[in-house]
Design a protein around this motif. Sequence first.
Motif, short mmCIF file in Angstrom:
data_model
loop_
_atom_site.label_atom_id
_atom_site.label_comp_id
_atom_site.label_asym_id
_atom_site.label_seq_id
_atom_site.Cartn_x
_atom_site.Cartn_y
_atom_site.Cartn_z
N LEU A 1 -8.35 3.72 -15.20
CA LEU A 1 -7.23 3.38 -14.32
C LEU A 1 -5.97 4.07 -14.79
O LEU A 1 -5.84 4.42 -15.97
CB LEU A 1 -7.03 1.86 -14.30
N ASP A 2 -5.00 4.21 -13.89
CA ASP A 2 -3.78 4.96 -14.21
C ASP A 2 -2.67 4.09 -14.79
O ASP A 2 -1.49 4.41 -14.65
CB ASP A 2 -3.27 5.71 -12.97
N ALA A 3 -3.01 2.99 -15.45
CA ALA A 3 -2.01 2.13 -16.10
C ALA A 3 -2.39 1.96 -17.56
O ALA A 3 -3.56 1.71 -17.88
CB ALA A 3 -1.94 0.77 -15.42
N GLY A 4 -1.41 2.11 -18.44
CA GLY A 4 -1.67 1.97 -19.86
C GLY A 4 -0.59 1.16 -20.54
O GLY A 4 0.10 0.35 -19.93
N ARG A 5 -0.42 1.43 -21.83
CA ARG A 5 0.54 0.65 -22.62
C ARG A 5 1.98 0.84 -22.15
O ARG A 5 2.84 0.01 -22.44
CB ARG A 5 0.44 1.08 -24.10
N ARG A 6 2.24 1.93 -21.47
CA ARG A 6 3.60 2.16 -20.98
C ARG A 6 3.87 1.45 -19.65
O ARG A 6 4.98 1.55 -19.11
CB ARG A 6 3.85 3.66 -20.83
N ASN B 1 -4.94 3.09 -23.39
CA ASN B 1 -4.23 4.20 -24.01
C ASN B 1 -2.80 4.19 -23.47
O ASN B 1 -2.41 3.27 -22.76
CB ASN B 1 -4.90 5.53 -23.69
N ASP B 2 -2.04 5.22 -23.78
CA ASP B 2 -0.66 5.25 -23.28
C ASP B 2 -0.62 5.15 -21.76
O ASP B 2 0.22 4.44 -21.20
CB ASP B 2 0.04 6.54 -23.72
N GLN B 3 -1.49 5.88 -21.07
CA GLN B 3 -1.42 5.94 -19.61
C GLN B 3 -2.75 5.61 -18.93
O GLN B 3 -2.90 5.83 -17.73
CB GLN B 3 -0.98 7.34 -19.14
N HIS B 4 -3.72 5.10 -19.65
CA HIS B 4 -5.02 4.78 -19.07
C HIS B 4 -5.51 3.40 -19.49
O HIS B 4 -5.23 2.95 -20.60
CB HIS B 4 -6.09 5.81 -19.50
N ALA B 5 -6.26 2.77 -18.60
CA ALA B 5 -6.98 1.54 -18.92
C ALA B 5 -8.47 1.82 -18.72
O ALA B 5 -8.87 2.46 -17.74
CB ALA B 5 -6.54 0.40 -18.00
N SER C 1 0.81 -1.23 0.00
CA SER C 1 0.00 0.00 0.00
C SER C 1 0.83 1.27 0.00
O SER C 1 0.31 2.36 -0.25
CB SER C 1 -0.94 0.00 1.21
N ASP C 2 2.15 1.15 0.28
CA ASP C 2 3.01 2.33 0.26
C ASP C 2 3.50 2.68 -1.15
O ASP C 2 4.03 3.78 -1.36
CB ASP C 2 4.24 2.10 1.15
N LEU C 3 3.35 1.78 -2.09
CA LEU C 3 3.82 2.04 -3.46
C LEU C 3 2.88 3.01 -4.16
O LEU C 3 1.67 2.99 -3.96
CB LEU C 3 3.89 0.73 -4.24
N TRP C 4 3.45 3.85 -5.00
CA TRP C 4 2.64 4.69 -5.87
C TRP C 4 2.12 3.83 -7.02
O TRP C 4 2.71 2.81 -7.38
CB TRP C 4 3.48 5.85 -6.41
N THR C 5 1.03 4.27 -7.57
CA THR C 5 0.47 3.55 -8.72
C THR C 5 0.69 4.35 -9.99
O THR C 5 0.79 5.58 -9.93
CB THR C 5 -1.03 3.29 -8.51
N PRO C 6 0.80 3.64 -11.14
CA PRO C 6 0.75 2.19 -11.28
C PRO C 6 2.04 1.54 -10.81
O PRO C 6 3.09 2.17 -10.82
CB PRO C 6 0.54 2.00 -12.78
N ALA C 7 1.94 0.28 -10.43
CA ALA C 7 3.13 -0.47 -10.01
C ALA C 7 3.05 -1.89 -10.54
O ALA C 7 2.00 -2.54 -10.42
CB ALA C 7 3.22 -0.49 -8.48
N LEU C 8 4.13 -2.35 -11.16
CA LEU C 8 4.28 -3.76 -11.45
C LEU C 8 4.93 -4.39 -10.22
O LEU C 8 5.94 -3.88 -9.71
CB LEU C 8 5.18 -3.98 -12.67
N VAL C 9 4.34 -5.46 -9.72
CA VAL C 9 4.78 -6.06 -8.47
C VAL C 9 4.98 -7.55 -8.66
O VAL C 9 4.18 -8.21 -9.34
CB VAL C 9 3.74 -5.80 -7.35
N LEU C 10 6.05 -8.08 -8.08
CA LEU C 10 6.35 -9.51 -8.13
C LEU C 10 6.04 -10.16 -6.79
O LEU C 10 6.13 -9.52 -5.73
CB LEU C 10 7.82 -9.73 -8.48
N ASP C 11 5.71 -11.43 -6.85
CA ASP C 11 5.36 -12.24 -5.68
C ASP C 11 6.55 -13.16 -5.39
O ASP C 11 6.85 -14.07 -6.18
CB ASP C 11 4.09 -13.03 -6.00
N GLU C 12 7.22 -12.95 -4.25
CA GLU C 12 8.41 -13.75 -3.94
C GLU C 12 8.08 -15.23 -3.81
O GLU C 12 8.81 -16.09 -4.32
CB GLU C 12 9.04 -13.26 -2.64
#
Length: 406
Positions: free
Chosen positions: A319-324, A347-351, A39-50
């Motif tokens: 949403l604040d995640a797109g093609r980038r 879009n570039d920065q939207h879903a 929850s401390d990460l800014w969005t968008p964030a790609l996150v991995l599961d250890e």
Amino acid sequence: MTWQRLPEGRMLRGDDKALPAWAEGLTAAEFVQRGPRLSDLWTPALVLDEAALLGNAAFLADWTAARGLELMPHGKTTMAPQLWRLQRDAGATGLTVATPWQLRVARGADIGDVMLANQIADPHAARWLAADLEARPGRVWSWVDDAVGIRLLAAHAGARPFEVLVELGRPGGRTGARDLAHARELAAMVQDSPGLVLAGVAGYEGAVAHGREAAALEAAERFTRDLLTLHAELRDHADDPADFLVTAGGSAFPDVVADVLAEAAASGPGRYVLRSGASLIHDEGYYASVSPFEGAGLAPAARAVTRVVSSPDVGLALLDAGRRDVPYDLDLPTPLGLPAAQVTALNDQHAFLRMPAGNPAPPVGATVMLGLSHPCTMFDKWRLIPVVRSFTEVDPPVVGLVETRF
């Protein structure tokens, strides 16, 4: 764990996407020691599961070894030396890459034995590799499928010979000799070329078979059997038949390829190598639909955390995640925890998140987790990727950072 370590001296910067502002100026270890959570990460964030990363790496390495085969997973999926070392520590005997530049990254990261699953066509790369082989330990195998490529390597060979694998393909496919007769001609040319050593044969069944229908499985099996025919013919002329490689096996047909290779490994000398690379990350899209290990050994190890930034129409959220930020070449992301909701466009920065009729969209500021498809186009959009302990936790701690080399 050693795989969590960033390169010495790497400080976190203000332009490292998704990290909180207070991380600037810290080392990765200092950042983790402060106890950040998802929850401390800014969005968008790609996150991995250890937990999923460790489980996937161990599963595939153990599954491969149990069949008498080796695993040299394709590193192009992540381009992350930390994750390459994780796979090596789990039992991989080498790494596969796709380009001379990726080979340079892997050798510079002290990975050791690396397979270049392509023909070297650039004289600059050939000269570099000749010098690198003299300067570093470990082995490099590169593929050839053309007389010009063979002559180029022979012209730039150094004190250590280039070890090459003849690539078999199919008419209308991608790279590789189009039939066994041409592959045999290329093998003879390699054997007659000073500075080159014929070290085995290679191919990629994923270029000639698609999906999991019976016809695709049969095509993958036939291709692998042809590859083994070539391997058996050429192995008899090798200086060390036990060291003569045959390699195939992407992440869609590892079971088909492994069954055929294991049969040959039980009856003849050689090194029998799978290259499945996407299996470390798996996904909730393409590979979930085609992998034989979906739900039986592999788990998705990457997701995107996004936030609603606008809700202009009933049933629609932006949403604040797109093609980038997320992959989109095979499938669009899948919203998790929102039954029947769909991401219908990027879009570039939207879903565009659309809800089923009568269902309100999440409010502005709400977070939405996205399942992703195709690991090979996830990582190139990120320099640093946070790793959390497990997606099964409500707000898991961040336990590491993975740096990519794109």
